[in-house]
Design an enzyme around this catalytic site. Structure first.
Site, mmCIF file in Angstrom:
data_model
loop_
_atom_site.group_PDB
_atom_site.id
_atom_site.type_symbol
_atom_site.label_atom_id
_atom_site.label_comp_id
_atom_site.label_asym_id
_atom_site.label_seq_id
_atom_site.Cartn_x
_atom_site.Cartn_y
_atom_site.Cartn_z
ATOM 1 N N CYS A 227 9.057 -4.377 71.662
ATOM 2 C CA CYS A 227 9.343 -5.466 72.689
ATOM 3 C C CYS A 227 9.872 -6.478 71.731
ATOM 4 C CB CYS A 227 7.845 -5.889 72.923
ATOM 5 S SG CYS A 227 6.341 -5.801 71.866
ATOM 6 N N SER A 260 5.886 -3.891 68.127
ATOM 7 C CA SER A 260 6.529 -5.406 68.310
ATOM 8 C C SER A 260 7.777 -5.442 67.502
ATOM 9 C CB SER A 260 5.567 -6.577 67.835
ATOM 10 O OG SER A 260 5.547 -6.347 66.401
ATOM 11 N N ASP A 261 8.761 -6.408 67.922
ATOM 12 C CA ASP A 261 9.916 -6.590 67.064
ATOM 13 C C ASP A 261 9.088 -7.229 65.934
ATOM 14 O OD1 ASP A 261 12.211 -6.803 65.839
ATOM 15 O OD2 ASP A 261 13.319 -7.389 67.395
ATOM 16 N N TRP A 262 9.940 -7.266 64.652
ATOM 17 C CA TRP A 262 9.410 -7.942 63.463
ATOM 18 C C TRP A 262 8.986 -9.326 63.781
ATOM 19 C CZ3 TRP A 262 9.849 -3.225 63.701
ATOM 20 C CH2 TRP A 262 9.537 -2.353 62.628
ATOM 21 N N ASN A 263 7.600 -9.520 63.577
ATOM 22 C CA ASN A 263 7.078 -10.867 63.749
ATOM 23 C C ASN A 263 7.174 -11.584 65.236
ATOM 24 O OD1 ASN A 263 5.402 -13.176 62.773
ATOM 25 N ND2 ASN A 263 7.428 -14.116 62.301
#
Ligand code: NAG
Ligand code: NAG
Length: 735
Positions: A227, A260-263
């Site tokens: 996402c 998740s995308d990173w953070n």
């Protein structure tokens, strides 16, 4: 050099329908069924404590592990610390991995066999290095906005072409044993403010454009989806039950996991209850703000997240691991992302890069058969894009500068070049064989370029346009391109050279369309070679085309306009509510705007004639209503009609053609005038004929209406052509 070019010319015409499953029966499939994978996952789940479960779905934190993402191992079930690594065109942070052609260049080959082989080689390298999840391929951005910084990582703004490329890439990767990750889901079409802006995409536009290629990914059994950073209708993608639970898991029947995308995660419970299944990298980039791990365990204990939701997350993650066979003797990662070192990736995969570098080239202009070159007496090679950057191809981290020849964009979707063959390197090798004298001016100074060019038989001017991910700004382009102009005063360089040399050949390396109006009609510019983003074999592929060992066969995967305004889409400064069905050629067709070069366009050194269109099948109108499975209703994916056409190589040399099928819908459906719904790539000797076959799935004739896919009744036009505006044959399907 010719010695190791894979011959593309078959004496018997090869024809293959791009939408049919590839015949890879000879290669051993690593993929078991989802049902089998889930039954193994369910057995394993029973042995896990809540701590184990939370460790499986939570990253260990930024830079807490060798890979860009890592999770906790669980010894009792033989489950490793999962290694997640970028990226879509090669393995990031490893010296020795292949720097493949970028996604957009793969798309411009329109060659499903090469695209699948690229996926397979990507997967083989990842497996060799012990990477469990490779973060690609990319269908978001799709390419709504031509200046979008990361468009080049994906396969271009047509959802059908991107969908086929997603399917082939994912199947290639996963058969090799690595889990693919379709990203970035969804509506992430720009770099500016990507972590705060919102994309308010209407339901129909979502389905017919942006979700379409993700549906192909799901149908191809993709193990994971990522996402994105942006919001959709005011809610962050990774917290958005509408797009995760509803669209992907319920409607499309996605059985893998959403990371998740990173953070890109914002809350502990919101993300869990929206359907997110894994958080990456497990902390923010300051190694703080841990939203799952112990916090998820507390949320379960306090009842804010159901135990069954966590069990579902774990089952999805474990099932994906079983699905591709990683439970059996999978290698352990030995590289360290944070200290780039040399690794053996266990195979020679440059043949694919060479073929793609060559077959993705689009010949845009070729006055009076100026190309191919035949032992010219003298040539001048001009421009900083002709050479490897003086400081080296890898001098800037994540390729965040544009100092030499451009072979990939910048950002996390890059790899280290193991080597880079620049245009001048390969041209010099050829010139030596031919006894051609070569003069050079390897900067972008127009005066110096002109003086190098003035006495040469031919002048080859190499120019480019770059973009990338927004965490790096290059020459004041903050990810997204500032405009669609060539960089480094490329227009002035071309004009200065063309003023003194009547046989000027322009070579463009670019992340996407550029405006070339100031010189395209200059009669001294006799050829324009659109060389894309070819990867490490750049110069070799270029020489194959310039000297005609292979006829060019690439076609544009986007429209090249006369002005930037013609695209009608722009980077939004805040939330973006300007979404409709009319992007790229769909808009040019609807608004009757003349492009400079249309979607699907590309010249050849030979000619092809089209004849004998035939249509079989009798589709029925109404909604797809089949049993819901992976990919949605089963009948959506069934072939309901087939169009065939005879393609003959009527020119003088062997070549490959990409016949394209465009469908026009009954006017009641209010669709764009025509939409790509099929393509083939036929390799034909001079004089040979082949059959282009376009299977039309129910999906390909459907529009999204009131929450379902419906085939409208009325007349559909089917057009077979050499581009979106060079239609050679038409037919009709009445539903
Ligand atoms: C976002 O809002 C639009 C307009 O109301 C709607 O059509 C669309 O379905 C919404 N998307 C989601 C994922 O809820
Ligand atoms: C292709 O056909 C055109 C016109 O029919 C002709 O002028 C041209 O020379 C042909 N090209 C080749 C490579 O056969």
């Amino acid at each position: 050099m010719r010695g190791y070019i894979v011959p593309v010319l078959a004496s018997v015409a090869l024809s293959r329908a791009s939408t049919l499953p590839s015949d890879h029966s000879s290669s051993k499939r690593a993929v078991i069924s989802w049902d089998d994978a889930y039954s193994k996952a369910t057995t394993a789940l029973a042995k896990l404590s809540i701590g184990d479960k939370v460790g499986i779905v939570s990253g260990t934190g930024w830079q807490a592990g060798n890979c860009v993402g890592n999770t906790k191992a669980v010894g009792s079930i033989g489950y490793p610390s999962l290694c997640l690594q970028d990226g879509p065109l090669g393995i990031r942070y490893v010296m020795g991995a292949t720097a493949f052609s970028a996604g957009i260049h793969a798309a411009s080959t329109w060659d499903v066999d090469l695209i699948r082989e690229r996926g397979s080689f990507l997967g083989q390298e990842a497996k060799q290095l012990g990477i469990h999840v490779q973060l690609g391929p990319v269908a978001g951005p799709l390419g709504k906005i031509p200046t979008g910084g990361r468009n080049w990582e994906g396969f271009g703004p047509d959802p059908y072409l991107t969908g086929i490329a997603m399917q082939e890439t994912i199947e290639g990767m996963q058969e090799a044993g690595v889990q693919a990750c379709a990203k970035h889901y969804i509506g992430n079409e720009q770099e500016l403010n990507r972590e705060t802006m919102g994309s308010n995409v209407p339901d129909r536009v979502m389905h017919e454009l942006y979700l379409w290629p993700f549906a192909d990914a799901v149908k191809a059994n993709v193990a994971s989806v990522m996402c994105s950073y942006n919001k959709i209708n005011g809610t962050y993608a990774c917290e958005n039950g509408g797009i995760i639970n509803k669209l992907l898991k319920e409607e499309l029947g996605f059985r893998g996991y959403m990371m998740s995308d990173w953070n890109a995660q914002h809350t502990t419970t919101g993300s869990a209850n929206a359907g997110m299944d894994m958080t990456m990298p497990g902390s923010d980039f300051n190694k703080k703000n841990v939203l799952w791990g112990a916090a998820l365990q507390s949320a379960v204990q306090s009842g804010q997240v159901q135990q069954s939701r966590v069990d579902d997350m774990v089952k999805r993650v474990l099932a994906a691991w079983y699905l591709v066979g990683q439970d059996k003797g999978y290698p352990t990662a030995t590289f360290n992302s944070w200290k780039i070192g040399s690794q053996n990736v266990g195979g020679n995969h440059k043949t694919n890069v060479r073929s793609m570098a060559r077959d993705g080239i689009v010949l845009l202009k070729n006055t009076a058969n100026a190309l191919p070159l035949s032992k010219p007496k003298s040539i001048a090679v001009i421009g900083s894009d002709a050479i490897v950057a003086p400081k080296g191809a890898n001098a800037c981290a994540d390729r965040g500068c544009n100092d030499g020849t451009l072979a990939m964009g910048w950002g996390s979707g890059t790899a280290e070049f193991p080597y880079l063959v620049a245009p001048l390197d390969a041209i010099k090798t050829q010139a030596q064989k031919d006894g051609t004298s070569v003069t050079t001016s390897t900067n972008d100074n127009a005066q110096q370029g002109a003086s190098a060019a003035q006495n040469a038989d031919y002048a080859i001017v190499c120019v480019n346009s770059d973009s990338g991910e927004g965490y790096i700004t290059v020459e004041s382009n903050a990810g997204d391109r500032k405009n669609l102009n060539l960089w480094h005063n490329g227009d002035a360089l071309v004009q200065a050279v063309a003023q003194v040399n009547k046989k000027t050949i322009v070579v463009v390396h670019s992340v996407g369309p550029v405006i070339m109006e100031s010189w395209i009609d200059n009669p001294n510019v006799v050829a324009v070679v659109w060389a894309g983003l070819p990867g490490q074999e750049s110069g070799n592929g270029l020489v194959d085309i310039l000297y005609g060992s292979t006829s060019p066969s690439g076609k544009l995967p986007y429209t090249i306009a006369k002005t930037q305004q013609d695209y009608g889409t722009n980077i939004a400064s805040g939330d973006d509510s300007t979404w409709d069905l009319f992007i790229d050629y769909r808009r040019f067709d609807q608004q009757k705007i003349e492009p400079r070069f249309e979607f699907g366009f590309g010249l050849s050194y030979t000619n092809f004639t089209y004849s004998d269109i035939a249509i079989t099948g009798k589709p029925t109108s109404g909604p797809a209503s089949g049993t819901r499975g992976v990919g949605g209703p089963a009948d959506l994916w069934e072939t309901v009609a087939t169009v065939t056409a005879k393609i003959t190589n009527s020119g003088g040399v062997a070549g490959a053609e990409v016949p394209q099928l465009y469908v026009g819908y009954p006017s009641s459906a209010q669709t764009p005038p025509q939409q790509l719904r099929g393509f083939n790539k036929l390799k034909l000797d001079a004089g040979a004929s082949g059959t282009a076959t376009f299977p039309l799935r129910r999906r390909d004739l459907s529009v999204w209406q009131n929450g379902q896919w419906v085939v409208p009744s009325g007349d559909f036009t089917v057009s077979v052509g050499a581009s979106s505006r060079d239609i050679r044959l038409t037919g009709k399907i009445t539903v």
